[in-house]
Design a protein around this motif. Structure first.
Motif, mmCIF file in Angstrom:
data_model
loop_
_atom_site.group_PDB
_atom_site.id
_atom_site.type_symbol
_atom_site.label_atom_id
_atom_site.label_comp_id
_atom_site.label_asym_id
_atom_site.label_seq_id
_atom_site.Cartn_x
_atom_site.Cartn_y
_atom_site.Cartn_z
ATOM 1 N N ALA A 286 73.404 -69.623 121.837
ATOM 2 C CA ALA A 286 74.354 -68.957 122.738
ATOM 3 C C ALA A 286 73.978 -67.505 123.030
ATOM 4 O O ALA A 286 74.606 -66.869 123.863
ATOM 5 C CB ALA A 286 75.752 -69.018 122.136
ATOM 6 N N TRP A 287 72.963 -66.973 122.357
ATOM 7 C CA TRP A 287 72.600 -65.570 122.520
ATOM 8 C C TRP A 287 71.442 -65.440 123.501
ATOM 9 O O TRP A 287 70.306 -65.821 123.199
ATOM 10 C CB TRP A 287 72.211 -64.959 121.185
ATOM 11 N N PRO A 288 71.659 -64.865 124.674
ATOM 12 C CA PRO A 288 70.591 -64.775 125.672
ATOM 13 C C PRO A 288 69.422 -63.891 125.247
ATOM 14 O O PRO A 288 68.309 -64.071 125.739
ATOM 15 C CB PRO A 288 71.300 -64.209 126.905
ATOM 16 N N GLU A 289 69.629 -62.963 124.343
ATOM 17 C CA GLU A 289 68.541 -62.091 123.875
ATOM 18 C C GLU A 289 67.472 -62.859 123.099
ATOM 19 O O GLU A 289 66.334 -62.423 123.007
ATOM 20 C CB GLU A 289 69.074 -60.985 122.939
ATOM 21 N N VAL A 290 67.871 -63.987 122.518
ATOM 22 C CA VAL A 290 66.951 -64.787 121.708
ATOM 23 C C VAL A 290 66.234 -65.768 122.621
ATOM 24 O O VAL A 290 66.852 -66.651 123.206
ATOM 25 C CB VAL A 290 67.700 -65.527 120.577
ATOM 26 N N THR A 291 64.912 -65.601 122.744
ATOM 27 C CA THR A 291 64.140 -66.454 123.638
ATOM 28 C C THR A 291 63.404 -67.566 122.911
ATOM 29 O O THR A 291 62.985 -68.535 123.538
ATOM 30 C CB THR A 291 63.132 -65.624 124.454
ATOM 31 N N GLU A 292 63.207 -67.429 121.612
ATOM 32 C CA GLU A 292 62.579 -68.475 120.809
ATOM 33 C C GLU A 292 63.181 -68.464 119.417
ATOM 34 O O GLU A 292 63.467 -67.405 118.869
ATOM 35 C CB GLU A 292 61.068 -68.251 120.674
ATOM 36 N N VAL A 293 63.334 -69.656 118.848
ATOM 37 C CA VAL A 293 63.824 -69.815 117.482
ATOM 38 C C VAL A 293 62.952 -70.864 116.816
ATOM 39 O O VAL A 293 62.831 -71.981 117.322
ATOM 40 C CB VAL A 293 65.298 -70.299 117.456
ATOM 41 N N MET A 294 62.341 -70.503 115.703
ATOM 42 C CA MET A 294 61.467 -71.424 115.000
ATOM 43 C C MET A 294 61.848 -71.487 113.530
ATOM 44 O O MET A 294 61.970 -70.455 112.875
ATOM 45 C CB MET A 294 60.018 -70.976 115.132
ATOM 46 N N THR A 295 62.040 -72.693 113.031
ATOM 47 C CA THR A 295 62.195 -72.891 111.601
ATOM 48 C C THR A 295 60.799 -72.798 111.000
ATOM 49 O O THR A 295 59.861 -73.395 111.529
ATOM 50 C CB THR A 295 62.787 -74.284 111.294
ATOM 51 N N VAL A 296 60.667 -72.042 109.918
ATOM 52 C CA VAL A 296 59.353 -71.829 109.318
ATOM 53 C C VAL A 296 59.383 -72.101 107.819
ATOM 54 O O VAL A 296 60.451 -72.167 107.209
ATOM 55 C CB VAL A 296 58.846 -70.384 109.577
ATOM 56 N N THR A 297 58.202 -72.238 107.250
ATOM 57 C CA THR A 297 58.085 -72.374 105.804
ATOM 58 C C THR A 297 57.888 -70.992 105.200
ATOM 59 O O THR A 297 57.561 -70.037 105.902
ATOM 60 C CB THR A 297 56.880 -73.263 105.435
ATOM 61 N N GLY A 298 58.084 -70.891 103.916
ATOM 62 C CA GLY A 298 57.860 -69.620 103.233
ATOM 63 C C GLY A 298 59.147 -68.982 102.764
ATOM 64 O O GLY A 298 60.134 -69.663 102.505
ATOM 65 N N GLN A 299 59.142 -67.674 102.695
ATOM 66 C CA GLN A 299 60.253 -66.936 102.112
ATOM 67 C C GLN A 299 61.423 -66.722 103.058
ATOM 68 O O GLN A 299 62.475 -66.263 102.637
ATOM 69 C CB GLN A 299 59.764 -65.589 101.588
ATOM 70 N N ASP B 225 72.867 -73.455 116.320
ATOM 71 C CA ASP B 225 73.900 -73.512 117.363
ATOM 72 C C ASP B 225 74.315 -72.101 117.783
ATOM 73 O O ASP B 225 74.521 -71.835 118.971
ATOM 74 C CB ASP B 225 75.122 -74.284 116.876
ATOM 75 N N MET B 226 74.412 -71.198 116.819
ATOM 76 C CA MET B 226 74.839 -69.828 117.085
ATOM 77 C C MET B 226 73.817 -69.101 117.965
ATOM 78 O O MET B 226 74.177 -68.501 118.978
ATOM 79 C CB MET B 226 75.025 -69.096 115.745
ATOM 80 N N VAL B 227 72.532 -69.175 117.606
ATOM 81 C CA VAL B 227 71.528 -68.422 118.359
ATOM 82 C C VAL B 227 71.270 -69.024 119.739
ATOM 83 O O VAL B 227 70.810 -68.303 120.640
ATOM 84 C CB VAL B 227 70.200 -68.245 117.585
#
Length: 161
Positions: free
Chosen positions: A92-105, A88-90
């Motif tokens: 609202a941030w125009p600088e962030v163009t993609e957000v991906m949940t990933v596996t790993g560390q 939800d937070m990201v």
């Protein structure tokens, strides 16, 4: 079960994912249909969710947005509530163009576009690391983009009749 599309639908999707500015008449001509049946197919695929939207792709460099970063983000406590709060937070941030949940560390990979290193440093300090949700960020500066496309590989779709 995924809804089926035929080869004409696949051609229409391929055409409009590469150039959404074409008129229905131009698309129809390219797939060998008249405008009305082509328009009906496009509407059906929109209603079925194959087409989520149509956008114009801007050139970030021409606009002075010359600094890109791929950041690995680790949350302090990656539970259901914090994952949702971070997303939800990201949003609202125009600088962030993609957000991906990933596996790993790490928990997320985010793509950040901004004007320069100083602007990214401000974003990193004030927004990402300014949040108690985030425990660690590893930033990778993009030197050169060798390929960037929004086109999906439609030849891999198995439900084409």
């Amino acid at each position: 079960m995924a809804q089926e599309i035929d080869s004409v639908d696949a051609k229409i999707l391929d055409i409009i994912q590469r150039d959404a500015g074409l008129s229905v008449a131009e698309i129809a001509d390219r797939v060998g249909l008249s405008s009305s049946p082509c328009w009906r197919r496009i509407k059906r695929m929109e209603e079925a969710g194959f087409i989520r939207g149509r956008v114009t792709i801007l050139d970030n460099f021409a606009l002075g947005l010359n600094f890109e970063v791929i950041a690995s983000v680790k949350l302090a406590l990656p539970n259901r509530e914090n994952l949702q709060a971070f997303e939800d937070m990201v949003l609202a941030w125009p600088e962030v163009t993609e957000v991906m949940t990933v596996t790993g560390q790490v928990d997320y990979m985010i793509h950040v576009v901004t004007t320069d290193m100083h602007a990214y440093d401000n974003f990193l300090r004030d927004k990402l690391l300014g949040s108690a949700l985030v425990s660690d960020v590893q930033s990778r500066i993009v030197i050169r983009v060798a390929k960037r496309t929004t086109a999906l590989p439609l030849d891999l779709v198995e439900n084409v009749k």
